[in-house]
Design a protein around this motif. Sequence first.
Motif, mmCIF file in Angstrom:
data_model
loop_
_atom_site.group_PDB
_atom_site.id
_atom_site.type_symbol
_atom_site.label_atom_id
_atom_site.label_comp_id
_atom_site.label_asym_id
_atom_site.label_seq_id
_atom_site.Cartn_x
_atom_site.Cartn_y
_atom_site.Cartn_z
ATOM 1 N N GLU A 42 5.294 7.459 -4.853
ATOM 2 C CA GLU A 42 3.945 7.612 -5.395
ATOM 3 C C GLU A 42 2.919 6.961 -4.469
ATOM 4 N N MET A 43 3.262 5.792 -3.957
ATOM 5 C CA MET A 43 2.363 5.078 -3.062
ATOM 6 C C MET A 43 2.067 5.901 -1.812
ATOM 7 N N ARG A 44 3.064 6.646 -1.335
ATOM 8 C CA ARG A 44 2.918 7.404 -0.093
ATOM 9 C C ARG A 44 2.456 8.843 -0.308
ATOM 10 N N ILE A 94 2.901 8.625 9.785
ATOM 11 C CA ILE A 94 2.746 10.079 9.826
ATOM 12 C C ILE A 94 2.203 10.558 8.481
ATOM 13 N N ARG A 95 1.117 11.301 8.520
ATOM 14 C CA ARG A 95 0.384 11.649 7.282
ATOM 15 C C ARG A 95 0.910 12.963 6.685
ATOM 16 N N VAL A 96 2.009 12.845 5.956
ATOM 17 C CA VAL A 96 2.632 14.016 5.331
ATOM 18 C C VAL A 96 1.980 14.274 3.975
ATOM 19 N N GLU A 132 -4.957 8.794 5.095
ATOM 20 C CA GLU A 132 -4.152 7.626 5.425
ATOM 21 C C GLU A 132 -3.896 6.794 4.176
ATOM 22 N N VAL A 133 -2.698 6.199 4.114
ATOM 23 C CA VAL A 133 -2.309 5.375 2.966
ATOM 24 C C VAL A 133 -2.027 3.968 3.457
ATOM 25 N N ALA A 134 -2.661 2.991 2.830
ATOM 26 C CA ALA A 134 -2.467 1.594 3.225
ATOM 27 C C ALA A 134 -1.301 0.988 2.462
#
Length: 532
Positions: free
Chosen positions: A110-112, A432-434, A490-492
């Motif tokens: 979920e975070m990603r 990598i932004r999947v 992007e996910v931090a």
Amino acid sequence: MNAFMIATFVGFTALVAVISFFKTRGEDTATKEGYFLAGRGLPAIVICGSLLMTNISAEQLVGQNGQSYVATIGVFGWEVIAALALVLCALFFLPKFIGNGITTIPQFYEMRYGTAVRRLAAIGFAAYYVVAMLPLVLYAGSVVLEQLFGISEMFGISRFAAVAICCVTIGVIGSIYAIFGGLRAVAVSDTINGVGLMIGCGLVVPILAFNYLGDGSFFNGLDIFFHASEKLNAIAPADAHAPWIPWPMIFTGLVVNDTQYWATNQSIIQRAFGAKSMAEAQKGVLWTAVLKCFTPIFTVVPGIIAFLVFGNTLEAQDLAYPQLLLTILPRPILGFFAAVMFGAILSSFNSVLNSASTIFAMDIYSWARPNADDETVVRASKTFGTIVAVISIAISPFIMFFGQGIQAFLNESMGYILTPLFVMAIFGMTKIRVPQKACFVMTAVHFVLYAIGLNTLTPEPFHSLYVLFFCFVIDMIIMFVFAKVSPSPEVADLYDPSVDTTPWKYAKVEAIMVVCLIIALYAIFSPLFLGS
């Protein structure tokens, strides 16, 4: 003698229950952290014991010894390469997982990737546990106990009915640990049972087996064993079929299979999530890696001895280990040994059941009722665990009618669910932004390709590990293409300050030692040495 056997069985089983009760009495199981993560207070030794006992159960003892009975010592790859998978888990996966303070693997997704992927992962894990893993643990354990106690002969019933009785007994007792005790009760009982397993299966059985093989001489038995070169070559041809492991798959498909199990399988990794610190988690995982290099002594070697004793006379490979036990073990200690086996079976069953309940509570129920308090969530988890236990018990006896060995069924079934989740985890640990949609497309494509591959290409012309590795590569390509064509924002990383994320200072040193040990084992059991 049967009365004495039953008395020793009940005595040891009761002892484990009593010790577990007093060790966990007064623990907080009303809160989510207390029930699902043992209050994040597990030390390395308990993590190691629980990891080993969650993995080593009747399906390994029966299944892998059955494989080595018909194949060679090369089936130890499932155990030895697991050590490499644990190294990867300790050095690369745990820092991300524990550093983000997650309770379940789906939370990481979920975070990603978003909420929908978390639900997909939760449903996938739950389905795998209920349909495959839990019934298999119950069935494999029941086969051993039925053989040891001779239940079908004792009560004059069919073997199916005897196995069904054992499945119900194991399921009910295991459910009590998992549902009412939480992770700490599971982990503590695992550690105690682990001591019995190492003494009984790891020490007594190999010694007595070699002694029997040598007509009363342990060293004569060793000599006969080490001269059976046709069974001691771990390097199988590239076109070998199950239960052999083709040599190109040792460090490709087998690494994928084992790493997805040890690093992203909730029933395994949850023990590390309950660690008091990152250092304790890494120590526990790496200690387990060392032990996995030696578990073939009782998960593979007895199967080879069974072949040297019985030849090809057994009607099914999964009877090799139980039949060897009945042949070599003195009747007075059969009760203790049956209790050790029972403990190993319980450890796997209650660990997987606890993890299934955790995923339901944290990833499904908490989503449906986000405002539910801890007590309500824990209660829902226990209800779900009860339902899952009943379904698994009902399914388990019918595995008897499956056409393949226990271990082959377990290894192949993992690929349907765990491989796509493993690929998601790999990309989730990178920058990598999947996008979210890539996970669904990749999972659907994987399921279709894997099903086609298993049902049309195996056992001829390819081993199932070739199919698994091919699908893994396709999965990786799909995710990478989506990231290039339609990248996500992007996910931090999130950080949980309540968890000490300082790594164990000797982690890399021990990891190198484990890798060297793996290479040494394959060199020893190859045409260069004992397999010549």
